[in-house]
Write a protein that holds these residues in place. Sequence first.
Motif, PDB file in Angstrom:
ATOM      1  N   LEU A  12       0.936  -1.290   0.164  1.00  0.00           N
ATOM      2  CA  LEU A  12       0.212   0.031   0.036  1.00  0.00           C
ATOM      3  C   LEU A  12       0.978   1.301   0.010  1.00  0.00           C
ATOM      4  CD1 LEU A  12      -2.812   1.331   0.090  1.00  0.00           C
ATOM      5  CD2 LEU A  12      -2.666   1.157   2.733  1.00  0.00           C
ATOM      6  N   THR A  16       1.286   4.089  -3.240  1.00  0.00           N
ATOM      7  CA  THR A  16       0.853   5.258  -2.963  1.00  0.00           C
ATOM      8  C   THR A  16       2.136   6.323  -3.356  1.00  0.00           C
ATOM      9  OG1 THR A  16      -0.357   4.707  -1.208  1.00  0.00           O
ATOM     10  CG2 THR A  16       0.314   7.170  -0.969  1.00  0.00           C
ATOM     11  N   SER A  19       2.235   6.258  -7.173  1.00  0.00           N
ATOM     12  CA  SER A  19       1.238   7.028  -7.859  1.00  0.00           C
ATOM     13  C   SER A  19       1.504   8.572  -7.647  1.00  0.00           C
ATOM     14  CB  SER A  19      -0.092   6.716  -7.412  1.00  0.00           C
ATOM     15  OG  SER A  19      -0.136   7.014  -5.715  1.00  0.00           O
ATOM     16  N   LEU A  20       2.170   9.007  -6.744  1.00  0.00           N
ATOM     17  CA  LEU A  20       2.518  10.415  -6.497  1.00  0.00           C
ATOM     18  C   LEU A  20       3.570  10.656  -7.420  1.00  0.00           C
ATOM     19  CD1 LEU A  20       2.339  10.784  -2.726  1.00  0.00           C
ATOM     20  CD2 LEU A  20       0.698  11.957  -4.542  1.00  0.00           C
ATOM     21  N   ILE A  48      -3.516  12.129  -3.270  1.00  0.00           N
ATOM     22  CA  ILE A  48      -3.084  10.441  -3.241  1.00  0.00           C
ATOM     23  C   ILE A  48      -4.405   9.664  -3.389  1.00  0.00           C
ATOM     24  CG2 ILE A  48      -2.966   8.931  -1.478  1.00  0.00           C
ATOM     25  CD1 ILE A  48      -1.149  10.779   0.063  1.00  0.00           C
ATOM     26  N   PRO A  49      -5.446   9.984  -3.303  1.00  0.00           N
ATOM     27  CA  PRO A  49      -6.642   9.101  -3.938  1.00  0.00           C
ATOM     28  C   PRO A  49      -6.580   9.141  -5.454  1.00  0.00           C
ATOM     29  CG  PRO A  49      -7.262  10.190  -2.016  1.00  0.00           C
ATOM     30  CD  PRO A  49      -6.109  10.716  -2.357  1.00  0.00           C
ATOM     31  N   SER A  51      -4.396  10.039  -7.517  1.00  0.00           N
ATOM     32  CA  SER A  51      -3.310   9.628  -8.400  1.00  0.00           C
ATOM     33  C   SER A  51      -3.413   7.829  -8.393  1.00  0.00           C
ATOM     34  CB  SER A  51      -2.013   9.872  -7.684  1.00  0.00           C
ATOM     35  OG  SER A  51      -1.944   9.715  -6.396  1.00  0.00           O
ATOM     36  N   ILE A  52      -3.897   7.314  -7.256  1.00  0.00           N
ATOM     37  CA  ILE A  52      -4.019   5.945  -7.230  1.00  0.00           C
ATOM     38  C   ILE A  52      -5.024   5.336  -7.974  1.00  0.00           C
ATOM     39  CG2 ILE A  52      -4.708   4.108  -5.751  1.00  0.00           C
ATOM     40  CD1 ILE A  52      -3.430   5.296  -3.526  1.00  0.00           C
TER      41      ILE A  52
END
Length: 213
Positions: A12, A16, A19-20, A48-49, A51-52
């Motif tokens: 996880l 994260t 993704s950033l 964060i949400p 980009s994920i």
Amino acid sequence: MIEFIVFLICNLVLITIFSLIRYYVLLFKEEHKDSYSRDELIDFQKLIPKSILDIFEMNGSLQNSFIVYLVISLITYLFCLMGGIVGSPHYTSEIGNYFFLFPVLFLAFTFGYPFFVSAIFPDLEYNNHSLIRQLISQESSIILSSGLSLLAMNFAVYGVFQQISFLFVLLNTILVFGILIWKLCKPTIIEENYESEGEYVSDPDWENDQMMA
């Protein structure tokens, strides 16, 4: 059990972080943009949400991409445990364990996946409604999962047992992240001509030009 929990947590955290990284790479690669708002740069509660989700939607299906990510994560986890079958426990500093903790699957998926699919499913592209086709088409999620899950297992094994070399873990991290940035940090390309449910949809501007010619 503790190792598996650490593996999930590391997975996880890694997704994260990546993704950033992908978000910022694409943001700074935008042409004709030389100023950025505060929300674009440091509003992590939203970034964060978003980009994920952007990562899981790279191949067009959030649900299929998430399913594939989980399946490949499990396969990668089990693959890393195979070092304990051929020798000492999988977490010890042995050459066999280093092989299974090296990104073998990740490199195979990254550079050989299209050839593998073509060889195993030569007629798959003609079956637009096949569930297998929909899952196999999630190539980005397969590559991402095999890479990040491998790193998550490296960190889990090192963090829980501290017997393998940290330099080995560090080199794996640099290798995997470097290839992922090269492979997946690209803007999504939307084609003008495409196939929808087996029917060809042409570019209307091209047809108008032909009629006027």
